[in-house]
Design a protein around this motif. Structure first.
Motif, mmCIF file in Angstrom:
data_model
loop_
_atom_site.group_PDB
_atom_site.id
_atom_site.type_symbol
_atom_site.label_atom_id
_atom_site.label_comp_id
_atom_site.label_asym_id
_atom_site.label_seq_id
_atom_site.Cartn_x
_atom_site.Cartn_y
_atom_site.Cartn_z
ATOM 1 N N ALA A 164 68.100 50.096 8.547
ATOM 2 C CA ALA A 164 69.252 50.763 9.166
ATOM 3 C C ALA A 164 69.601 52.046 8.436
ATOM 4 C CB ALA A 164 70.448 49.817 9.174
ATOM 5 N N VAL A 165 69.518 52.028 7.110
ATOM 6 C CA VAL A 165 69.804 53.233 6.324
ATOM 7 C C VAL A 165 68.786 54.323 6.642
ATOM 8 C CG1 VAL A 165 69.884 54.186 3.994
ATOM 9 C CG2 VAL A 165 70.973 51.985 4.479
ATOM 10 N N LEU A 166 67.513 53.946 6.694
ATOM 11 C CA LEU A 166 66.456 54.933 6.953
ATOM 12 C C LEU A 166 66.522 55.495 8.372
ATOM 13 C CD1 LEU A 166 63.451 53.133 5.184
ATOM 14 C CD2 LEU A 166 64.832 55.032 4.314
ATOM 15 N N LEU A 167 67.058 54.711 9.296
ATOM 16 C CA LEU A 167 67.130 55.148 10.695
ATOM 17 C C LEU A 167 68.506 55.681 11.080
ATOM 18 C CD1 LEU A 167 65.227 52.165 12.363
ATOM 19 C CD2 LEU A 167 64.371 54.497 12.053
ATOM 20 N N SER A 168 69.446 55.699 10.130
ATOM 21 C CA SER A 168 70.827 56.043 10.471
ATOM 22 C C SER A 168 70.967 57.466 11.009
ATOM 23 C CB SER A 168 71.734 55.848 9.255
ATOM 24 O OG SER A 168 71.288 56.628 8.160
ATOM 25 N N SER A 169 70.227 58.411 10.453
ATOM 26 C CA SER A 169 70.310 59.794 10.945
ATOM 27 C C SER A 169 69.798 59.893 12.372
ATOM 28 C CB SER A 169 69.510 60.725 10.026
ATOM 29 O OG SER A 169 69.559 62.054 10.496
ATOM 30 N N LEU A 170 68.696 59.205 12.653
ATOM 31 C CA LEU A 170 68.160 59.198 14.012
ATOM 32 C C LEU A 170 69.135 58.530 14.972
ATOM 33 C CD1 LEU A 170 65.758 59.683 15.954
ATOM 34 C CD2 LEU A 170 64.891 57.436 15.253
ATOM 35 N N ALA A 171 69.793 57.455 14.497
ATOM 36 C CA ALA A 171 70.724 56.726 15.354
ATOM 37 C C ALA A 171 71.898 57.589 15.778
ATOM 38 C CB ALA A 171 71.221 55.476 14.637
ATOM 39 N N HIS A 172 72.329 58.518 14.910
ATOM 40 C CA HIS A 172 73.453 59.393 15.258
ATOM 41 C C HIS A 172 73.088 60.398 16.344
ATOM 42 C CE1 HIS A 172 76.570 58.121 12.548
ATOM 43 N NE2 HIS A 172 75.754 58.150 11.515
ATOM 44 N N ARG A 173 71.796 60.649 16.516
ATOM 45 C CA ARG A 173 71.376 61.668 17.476
ATOM 46 C C ARG A 173 70.828 61.073 18.770
ATOM 47 N NH1 ARG A 173 68.457 63.188 12.922
ATOM 48 N NH2 ARG A 173 66.509 62.840 14.054
ATOM 49 N N THR A 174 70.578 59.776 18.795
ATOM 50 C CA THR A 174 69.948 59.156 19.954
ATOM 51 C C THR A 174 70.733 57.911 20.368
ATOM 52 O OG1 THR A 174 68.505 57.726 18.617
ATOM 53 C CG2 THR A 174 67.704 59.953 19.103
ATOM 54 N N ILE A 175 70.192 57.193 21.353
ATOM 55 C CA ILE A 175 70.839 55.972 21.813
ATOM 56 C C ILE A 175 70.567 54.793 20.880
ATOM 57 C CG2 ILE A 175 70.738 56.720 24.217
ATOM 58 C CD1 ILE A 175 68.388 54.764 24.607
ATOM 59 N N LEU A 176 69.746 54.999 19.863
ATOM 60 C CA LEU A 176 69.472 53.928 18.901
ATOM 61 C C LEU A 176 70.761 53.542 18.180
ATOM 62 C CD1 LEU A 176 67.329 52.196 17.394
ATOM 63 C CD2 LEU A 176 67.149 54.064 15.743
ATOM 64 N N SER A 177 70.991 52.244 18.003
ATOM 65 C CA SER A 177 72.211 51.753 17.366
ATOM 66 C C SER A 177 71.841 50.761 16.277
ATOM 67 C CB SER A 177 73.121 51.075 18.407
ATOM 68 O OG SER A 177 74.142 50.342 17.770
ATOM 69 N N THR A 178 72.411 50.951 15.082
ATOM 70 C CA THR A 178 72.151 50.009 13.998
ATOM 71 C C THR A 178 72.757 48.640 14.315
ATOM 72 O OG1 THR A 178 74.110 50.880 12.862
ATOM 73 C CG2 THR A 178 71.974 51.773 12.218
ATOM 74 N N ALA A 179 73.891 48.623 15.020
ATOM 75 C CA ALA A 179 74.490 47.347 15.395
ATOM 76 C C ALA A 179 73.563 46.564 16.312
ATOM 77 C CB ALA A 179 75.833 47.584 16.077
ATOM 78 N N VAL A 180 72.949 47.232 17.278
ATOM 79 C CA VAL A 180 72.004 46.570 18.168
ATOM 80 C C VAL A 180 70.787 46.092 17.379
ATOM 81 C CG1 VAL A 180 70.444 46.918 20.124
ATOM 82 C CG2 VAL A 180 72.759 47.832 20.205
ATOM 83 N N LEU A 181 70.388 46.864 16.376
ATOM 84 C CA LEU A 181 69.259 46.465 15.533
ATOM 85 C C LEU A 181 69.511 45.107 14.890
ATOM 86 C CD1 LEU A 181 66.600 47.049 13.969
ATOM 87 C CD2 LEU A 181 68.005 48.225 12.261
ATOM 88 N N PHE A 182 70.687 44.908 14.313
ATOM 89 C CA PHE A 182 70.995 43.639 13.651
ATOM 90 C C PHE A 182 71.149 42.512 14.667
ATOM 91 C CE2 PHE A 182 71.676 46.382 10.117
ATOM 92 C CZ PHE A 182 71.544 45.592 8.982
ATOM 93 N N LEU A 183 71.784 42.798 15.789
ATOM 94 C CA LEU A 183 71.956 41.772 16.816
ATOM 95 C C LEU A 183 70.600 41.344 17.377
ATOM 96 C CD1 LEU A 183 74.011 40.173 18.584
ATOM 97 C CD2 LEU A 183 73.836 42.047 20.222
ATOM 98 N N ALA A 184 69.746 42.314 17.696
ATOM 99 C CA ALA A 184 68.424 42.002 18.251
ATOM 100 C C ALA A 184 67.550 41.286 17.222
ATOM 101 C CB ALA A 184 67.748 43.289 18.729
ATOM 102 N N ALA A 185 67.656 41.707 15.962
ATOM 103 C CA ALA A 185 66.871 41.054 14.915
ATOM 104 C C ALA A 185 67.281 39.595 14.764
ATOM 105 C CB ALA A 185 67.047 41.795 13.591
#
Length: 402
Positions: free
Chosen positions: A14-35
């Motif tokens: 999530a930390v490594l993808l956080s910058s990308l998540a701010h610019r796209t539809i990617l969500s760290t919250a969805v990452l944890f829920l889906a995982a």
């Protein structure tokens, strides 16, 4: 151990993808829920948890306590007095109407009795700004809209809690209805939440006490821990204590709030992500398959109809333009507070607890997927400098005229 390792690896991702998540539809919250969904017993079985596991209860309580404490710090009385008009409409009219429309849907679509219908309405009424972070944190979005969504979502978790507890007590039936004990629990939590921070802040003003610059961010943490411990010891309501403690610090200790703000937000975010991982573990394809078609129809009404109708009525004559009102009506994500309230319902022992949890979980999952993947899109709607298709520009000019 597997839970800790999986959480650590996901946090690093999530930390490594956080910058990308701010610019796209990617969500760290969805990452944890889906995982959690993939790693749980229903899929790969890497993490094995049940709703009765003590880890689930402890993590949910600590996470919601931290969230309500930090949310309370966002809404001190000075801030509320200066910019309360729009959030007041959303909370005073929008939230009760959302609860009512959701309860009507639960009663007439699913067939729940009125106490259970009102209970699920209260559980799904709060909103979470984390799943609309691109909207709340984007400077292109009008400040009054960002302030509206931020204050509303910061306050409604705590406002919904007494309704959840009361409707849960009523749903338990007359034999287990102890409203006097519930009122005492809420009152004790309120007194702890106001008294402990006020006393701590008063002590710090004495000439014998002063927090160093290095330790100042820990002041808020220490206050929160004392409130938590006393609430457990005196059987006060943890969540009312947390929310009122945050408001008290924000009101009487603006310097302490500022010092704790970043530290507290990070701590609350860690606990929220861990709780979302655990929530995902409790859900499986078989679990979602147990929801009937009427249950999914209820979920659709709760997401696509309840809040839009409530907010449309609440903002009549408020002066919001069409874009602002549409964004406010859509972004009512069912977030972390609803997750924890749903777990409380599941462990309550009421007759319809399992059915209610299935409906709540279905609404939360659909809401997180929809709202966290559309926040960036709607935020770009307000960015007049962004490259947009011709049809999008025409719609924007039309709504601007309106």
């Amino acid at each position: 151990m597997s839970l800790l390792l999986c959480f650590a690896l996901l946090l690093l991702a999530a930390v490594l993808l956080s910058s990308l998540a701010h610019r796209t539809i990617l969500s760290t919250a969805v990452l944890f829920l889906a995982a959690g969904f993939v790693l749980g017993d229903g899929m790969t079985g890497v993490i094995s948890l049940t709703p009765d596991d003590p880890t689930v209860k402890l993590l949910a309580e600590l996470a919601l306590f931290a969230v309500l404490f930090t949310d309370g710090m966002k809404v001190g009385w000075p801030q509320l007095r200066t910019a309360w008009r729009l959030p007041g409409r959303a909370l005073g009219w929008g939230m009760p109407l959302t609860l009512a429309v959701t309860a009507l849907a639960a009663h007439f679509i699913v067939g729940l009795d009125w106490p259970e219908s009102l209970l699920i309405g209260a559980v799904l009424a709060p909103t979470d700004p984390v799943f609309a972070s691109a909207l709340v944190g984007n400077e292109k979005v009008p400040p009054r809209l960002r302030h509206l969504l931020n204050v509303e979502s910061g306050v409604n978790d705590g406002i919904a809690l007494p309704f959840v507890m009361v409707f849960l007590a009523v749903s338990a039936g007359s034999d287990d209805l102890h409203l006097g004990a519930l009122a005492l629990e809420l009152l004790v939590g309120l007194l702890i939440g106001v008294g402990v921070p006020w006393l701590a802040l008063r002590l710090e003003r004495l000439r014998f006490f002063a927090a160093s610059t290095q330790y100042e961010p820990l002041n808020g943490l220490a206050i929160g821990m004392v409130v938590l411990a006393l609430s457990y010891a005196l059987h006060g309501n943890l969540f009312i204590a947390a929310f009122t403690a945050g408001i008290t610090v924000a009101t009487f200790g603006p310097r302490q709030r500022q010092a704790f703000e970043h530290f507290g937000e990070l701590g609350a975010e860690l606990l929220k992500l861990a709780a979302l991982l655990v929530f995902g573990v409790l859900i499986s394809p078989a679990f979602l398959g147990e929801i009937s078609w009427t249950g999914w129809l209820f979920v659709a009404v709760a997401i696509f109809l309840a809040r839009p109708v409530a907010l449309w009525f609440s903002f009549l004559g408020a002066g919001l333009n069409l874009r602002e009102q549409a964004a406010a009506m859509w972004f009512g994500p069912k977030g972390f507070a609803s997750v924890v309230y749903g777990l409380i319902v599941l462990k309550s022992g009421i007759a319809e607890a399992d059915l209610l949890f299935h409906l709540i979980a279905g609404a939360i999952v659909v809401s997180i997927l929809l709202h966290s993947s559309t926040d960036v899109v709607v935020a770009r709607w307000f960015d007049d400098s962004a490259e947009t298709p011709a049809w999008h520009r025409r719609v924007r000019r039309l709504t601007g005229r309106r």
